[in-house]
Design an enzyme around this catalytic site. Structure first.
Site, mmCIF file in Angstrom:
data_model
loop_
_atom_site.group_PDB
_atom_site.id
_atom_site.type_symbol
_atom_site.label_atom_id
_atom_site.label_comp_id
_atom_site.label_asym_id
_atom_site.label_seq_id
_atom_site.Cartn_x
_atom_site.Cartn_y
_atom_site.Cartn_z
ATOM 1 N N ARG A 103 5.195 -39.401 71.708
ATOM 2 C CA ARG A 103 5.480 -40.508 70.408
ATOM 3 C C ARG A 103 4.621 -41.577 70.653
ATOM 4 O O ARG A 103 4.784 -41.862 71.854
ATOM 5 C CB ARG A 103 6.412 -41.114 70.489
ATOM 6 C CG ARG A 103 6.583 -41.851 68.313
ATOM 7 C CD ARG A 103 8.075 -41.966 68.210
ATOM 8 N NE ARG A 103 8.635 -41.043 67.689
ATOM 9 C CZ ARG A 103 9.903 -41.568 67.752
ATOM 10 N NH1 ARG A 103 10.452 -42.397 67.189
ATOM 11 N NH2 ARG A 103 10.471 -40.335 66.819
ATOM 12 N N THR A 108 23.575 -41.645 75.078
ATOM 13 C CA THR A 108 22.816 -41.947 73.372
ATOM 14 C C THR A 108 21.157 -40.913 72.924
ATOM 15 O O THR A 108 21.086 -40.542 73.391
ATOM 16 C CB THR A 108 21.477 -43.124 73.522
ATOM 17 O OG1 THR A 108 23.028 -44.299 74.245
ATOM 18 C CG2 THR A 108 21.458 -43.987 72.293
ATOM 19 N N LYS A 125 20.718 -35.093 63.246
ATOM 20 C CA LYS A 125 21.126 -36.300 61.898
ATOM 21 C C LYS A 125 20.526 -35.474 60.664
ATOM 22 O O LYS A 125 19.027 -34.975 60.986
ATOM 23 C CB LYS A 125 20.664 -37.810 62.712
ATOM 24 C CG LYS A 125 18.783 -37.779 62.955
ATOM 25 C CD LYS A 125 18.782 -38.914 63.408
ATOM 26 C CE LYS A 125 17.612 -39.203 63.875
ATOM 27 N NZ LYS A 125 17.360 -38.817 65.056
ATOM 28 N N ASP A 168 14.612 -37.848 58.614
ATOM 29 C CA ASP A 168 16.707 -37.226 59.626
ATOM 30 C C ASP A 168 17.739 -38.692 59.247
ATOM 31 O O ASP A 168 18.561 -38.405 59.945
ATOM 32 C CB ASP A 168 16.198 -37.555 59.843
ATOM 33 C CG ASP A 168 15.398 -38.132 61.023
ATOM 34 O OD1 ASP A 168 15.044 -39.092 61.460
ATOM 35 O OD2 ASP A 168 15.418 -38.034 62.384
ATOM 36 N N ARG A 169 17.025 -40.326 58.810
ATOM 37 C CA ARG A 169 18.051 -41.008 58.388
ATOM 38 C C ARG A 169 18.614 -41.737 56.713
ATOM 39 O O ARG A 169 17.879 -41.510 56.684
ATOM 40 C CB ARG A 169 18.070 -42.162 59.664
ATOM 41 C CG ARG A 169 17.325 -41.677 61.096
ATOM 42 C CD ARG A 169 17.156 -42.446 62.203
ATOM 43 N NE ARG A 169 16.326 -43.417 61.538
ATOM 44 C CZ ARG A 169 16.539 -44.848 62.253
ATOM 45 N NH1 ARG A 169 16.660 -45.334 62.929
ATOM 46 N NH2 ARG A 169 15.433 -45.828 61.843
ATOM 47 N N SER A 229 8.595 -40.542 63.176
ATOM 48 C CA SER A 229 9.723 -41.383 62.027
ATOM 49 C C SER A 229 9.569 -42.314 61.622
ATOM 50 O O SER A 229 8.413 -42.132 60.194
ATOM 51 C CB SER A 229 11.173 -40.828 63.137
ATOM 52 O OG SER A 229 12.505 -41.291 62.441
#
Length: 592
Positions: A52, A378, A416, A310-311, A148
Site C-alpha cells: 500500500r 492487531t 472483516k 470491508d468496514r 481501503s
C-alpha cells in the site's frame, strides 16, 4: 550506499511508462536528489497486508512496474509451494480507484503467462467478495486491488491465502524474497493484457458469486418478518466507494425495505469529492452529509461503509435529536452481546475473538456468560486465522472484531465484512425498537451489567528509532541493564510493579516473547523482535495498558482501557491511570 542516479538508471531499464520515465528524468536533470530519494531509494516493502502506497513513478510507489514485480514474486512463490496452483487458480478483484483496473489486468496477465487459471472480476467489487470467492472456488490465493479508506492518491495490493484469510508470516517473507528474485518484468505487452478477456483460463463468475454471497448473508437473519415490518428507517453511505450494490443485496436478504441513500456519496468516485479522508471511522465530520439526508428523510440509523466496504461505521439519532457516532469498540460490544443472545440457548460451543488492542469488554462478557474468548495480535490476518483454529477445535465462531470498525459476522468469510455487518446492525436496531430502545440504550444496559468500559487511545510522535528503543528498554530493564540469569534473555527483566498506585498483575512483552502469566513465561501470541509491544494488566477496574510501535508511522501508540461503575467514575479513573502511566514510564524523559 548506491548512488541515487545509478538507481534511477536501473529504474529506466525496467519502467515502460514513458510519462513516469520522463518525470524521473526531469528530476535527474534538475538534480532534485531529495525527490529522487523519496521515489527510488526504498522499494515498496511486501508485508502481511501486501502493498500500500501513494501512486506515482519509482520503486517506492504503486505503479504498473511495482504491481508486476509483486505479482511475479507471488506467482513464483505459488508455483514453488502449491503444485495444484495452475488448476486451483487465483482470484483477482479491484475497486474503483485510479489505476485499480489497470493494476488488476497487469496482475492477471502475469499469472496467465504461467498458465495459471484466473477468476477475474471485470466489474468493481467489494473487498469481502475476494476471500469469499477464494473459499467458494478453492483457489490458491486471492488478490484485491484497493487502498481501503486511504486518501485518493493511494492504492494497494492485498493478498489472501488459500484459507481465504490475509497472509501471515512466514508466507509474506517468502513472497517478498521471490519478488526480489523477479524484478525484471516477464510481460508488459499491451496485447497480452488486452487479451485476458479471450483467454480460456479466465472466468468471471460475478452474477453467480453475488447470489451465493447474498444467500450466505441471508442465512444470518433471525427475525426476517420483524425486519420487513419495522418502522426504523436507515440511511446508507458508501463513502464514494463500491459498497452500494452489495449493501442493497444484504438489506434485501434480511427482508428490509430499501434504505435512504446519500446521493452525493453512494456512487464510486475515485476523487472522493466530498471528503478529504474517506474514512467513516472519523465519525461525525465525514458523516455530515449522511446526517443531513437522515434528518431530511426521517431516518434514525446511519450505516456507513468505507470505500472498499470491508468496514462499517454507524451513527444513531437519540431521543433528544442529537446524533451519536459509535466507536469501533462500542459496535463490537453490542454486536458481540447480540450474537451471544442469539446463540446462548443452542448446543453449540461458542467462541469469539478480538484483537489485543480492542476493548476488553467482550472478554468480560465471555467470562460472565461462560463462552470462550480469544485475543490476537492487531489485524484481521490474525483474527481470521484464530477463528479457523477454533473451528478446528469444535467451536462455532459467529463473531469477531477489531476496534478499527472491522467485524466478522458468521463463518463464511474469515475477514472483516462491512456488508454482512450492516444487515446485522439493522436487525438489532429493529429488535430494540420493538422494546422502545435505541442501540445507545442497549450499549448502556451492557455497561450496567458488565461495567462501564472506557478507553484512551492515542500516540506519541517520535522520529528517532534510538529514542524509541531506549524508551521500551527502560520499561523492561529499568534505568540500568543488568546481566540476566535466564539464558533466554540478554538482560534481567525489571518491569514496573505498579502504575497509578495499582499493582501490575500481568506483563506481556511480545518483543522479547515474555508473558508473566504463563507457566514458562513465554508468550502465547506471536512475538517479533522487529517491533515493540508491551501490555500491562492492573489489579483493578479490568485495566489494561498496551504500548506498541506503528509499522508505518513514527509513532508510539498507547491503548488504555478500564471499567467503572458509571461514566463519571470511569473517566476519573482513566485520567488517573493515564497520568500514572506518563509518570511511571518516564515519558517526559524521552520528550515524547
Amino acid at each position: 550506499m548506491t548512488d541515487i542516479y545509478s538507481i534511477a538508471e536501473k529504474y529506466f531499464e525496467l519502467e515502460q511508462d514513458s510519462s513516469y520515465k520522463e518525470f524521473v528524468q526531469n528530476l535527474c536533470n534538475e538534480k532534485n536528489e531529495k525527490e529522487l530519494e523519496a521515489l527510488l531509494r526504498k522499494p515498496l516493502a511486501f508485508g502481511t497486508a501486501g502493498l500500500r502506497a501513494e501512486m506515482g513513478p519509482g520503486f517506492s510507489r504503486m505503479n504498473g512496474l511495482t504491481v508486476i514485480q509483486a505479482s511475479q514474486g507471488l506467482c513464483s512463490y505459488l508455483l514453488e509451494t502449491d503444485p495444484e496452483v495452475k488448476t486451483k487458480g487465483i482470484v483477482i478483484g479491484h475497486d474503483h480507484r485510479h489505476h485499480s483496473e489497470s493494476f488488476a489486468r497487469l496482475t492477471a496477465a502475469v499469472f496467465l503467462s504461467k498458465g495459471i487459471r484466473v477468476v477475474y472480476y471485470h466489474k468493481i467489487v467489494c473487498t469481502p467478495l475476494v476471500p469469499f470467492t477464494v473459499s467458494q472456488y478453492g483457489a490458491s490465493c486471492g488478490i484485491m486491488i484497493t487502498a481501503s479508506h486511504n486518501p485518493k492518491q493511494y492504492n494497494g495490493y492485498k493478498v489472501y491465502w488459500s484459507n481465504a484469510c490475509q497472509i501471515i508470516p512466514p508466507i509474506d517473507k517468502g513472497i517478498a524474497n521471490k519478488i526480489k528474485e523477479n524484478q525484471i518484468p516477464w510481460i508488459w505487452d499491451e496485447t497480452m493484457v488486452d487479451n485476458i478477456e479471450y483467454s480460456n483460463l479466465v472466468i468471471d463468475p460475478y452474477d453467480e458469486i453475488i447470489e451465493k454471497y447474498k444467500k450466505c448473508i441471508g442465512n444470518l437473519v433471525k427475525y426476517k418478518e420483524d425486519n420487513s415490518n419495522t418502522n426504523v428507517k436507515f440511511c446508507y453511505t458508501a463513502m464514494h466507494g463500491v459498497g452500494l450494490p452489495f449493501a442493497r443485496k444484504s438489506f434485501e436478504s434480511f427482508g428490509f425495505k430499501p434504505f435512504e441513500e446519500v446521493d452525493e456519496q453512494v456512487l464510486p468516485d475515485p476523487d472522493f469529492s466530498t471528503v478529504e479522508f474517506p474514512n467513516p471511522e472519523e465519525g461525525k465530520g465525514v458523516l455530515d452529509l449522511s446526517i443531513a439526508k437522515a434528518n431530511a428523510t426521517g431516518a434514525t440509523v446511519i450505516l456507513a461503509n468505507d470505500p472498499d466496504a470491508d468496514r462499517l461505521a454507524i451513527a444513531e439519532k437519540q431521543k433528544d435529536g442529537k446524533w451519536f457516532s459509535f466507536s469501533g469498540n462500542q459496535i463490537g460490544v453490542i454486536l458481540g452481546a447480540y450474537t451471544w443472545e442469539k446463540f446462548k440457548d443452542t448446543d453449540k460451543k461458542i467462541a469469539m475473538v478480538n484483537s489485543t488492542v480492542s476493548t476488553k469488554m467482550l472478554e468480560k462478557i465471555a467470562k460472565v456468560e461462560n463462552f470462550r474468548f480469544e485475543e490476537t495480535l492487531t489485524g484481521f490476518k490474525w483474527i481470521g486465522n484464530k477463528a479457523i483454529d477454533l473451528i478446528k477445535e469444535g467451536y462455532s465462531v459467529p463473531f469477531a472484531f477489531e476496534e478499527a470498525i472491522g467485524f466478522m459476522c458468521g463463518e463464511f468469510i474469515f475477514d472483516k465484512d462491512g456488508i454482512s455487518a450492516l444487515a446485522i446492525v439493522a436487525e438489532l436496531a429493529a429488535q430494540l425498537a420493538k422494546k422502545n430502545m435505541t442501540m445507545f440504550d442497549y450499549l448502556n444496559s451492557l455497561y450496567d451489567k458488565y461495567g462501564y468500559f472506557m478507553s484512551n487511545n492515542y500516540y506519541f510522535i517520535c522520529h528517532e528509532q534510538e529514542v524509541i528503543n531506549a524508551f521500551f528498554d527502560n520499561i523492561r530493564y529499568g534505568d540500568e541493564k543488568q546481566p540476566s540469569d535466564d539464558p533466554f534473555y540478554d538482560y534481567k527483566l525489571n518491569y514496573p510493579k505498579e502504575i497509578a498506585n495499582k499493582k501490575i498483575i500481568n506483563v506481556r512483552d511480545l518483543t522479547i516473547n515474555y508473558d508473566s502469566s504463563t507457566p514458562d513465561h513465554r508468550a502465547l501470541l506471536p512475538s517479533s523482535k522487529s517491533s515493540q509491544m508491551i501490555t500491562f494488566r492492573l489489579d483493578s477496574n479490568d485495566c489494561a495498558i498496551t504500548l506498541r510501535t506503528s509499522g508505518t508511522e513514527p509513532k508510539i501508540k498507547y491503548y488504555i482501557e478500564l471499567s467503572g461503575k458509571n461514566k463519571e467514575d470511569a473517566e476519573k479513573e482513566l485520567k488517573n491511570v493515564f497520568e500514572g502511566m506518563i509518570k511511571t514510564l518516564n515519558v517526559h524523559k524521552y520528550n515524547l
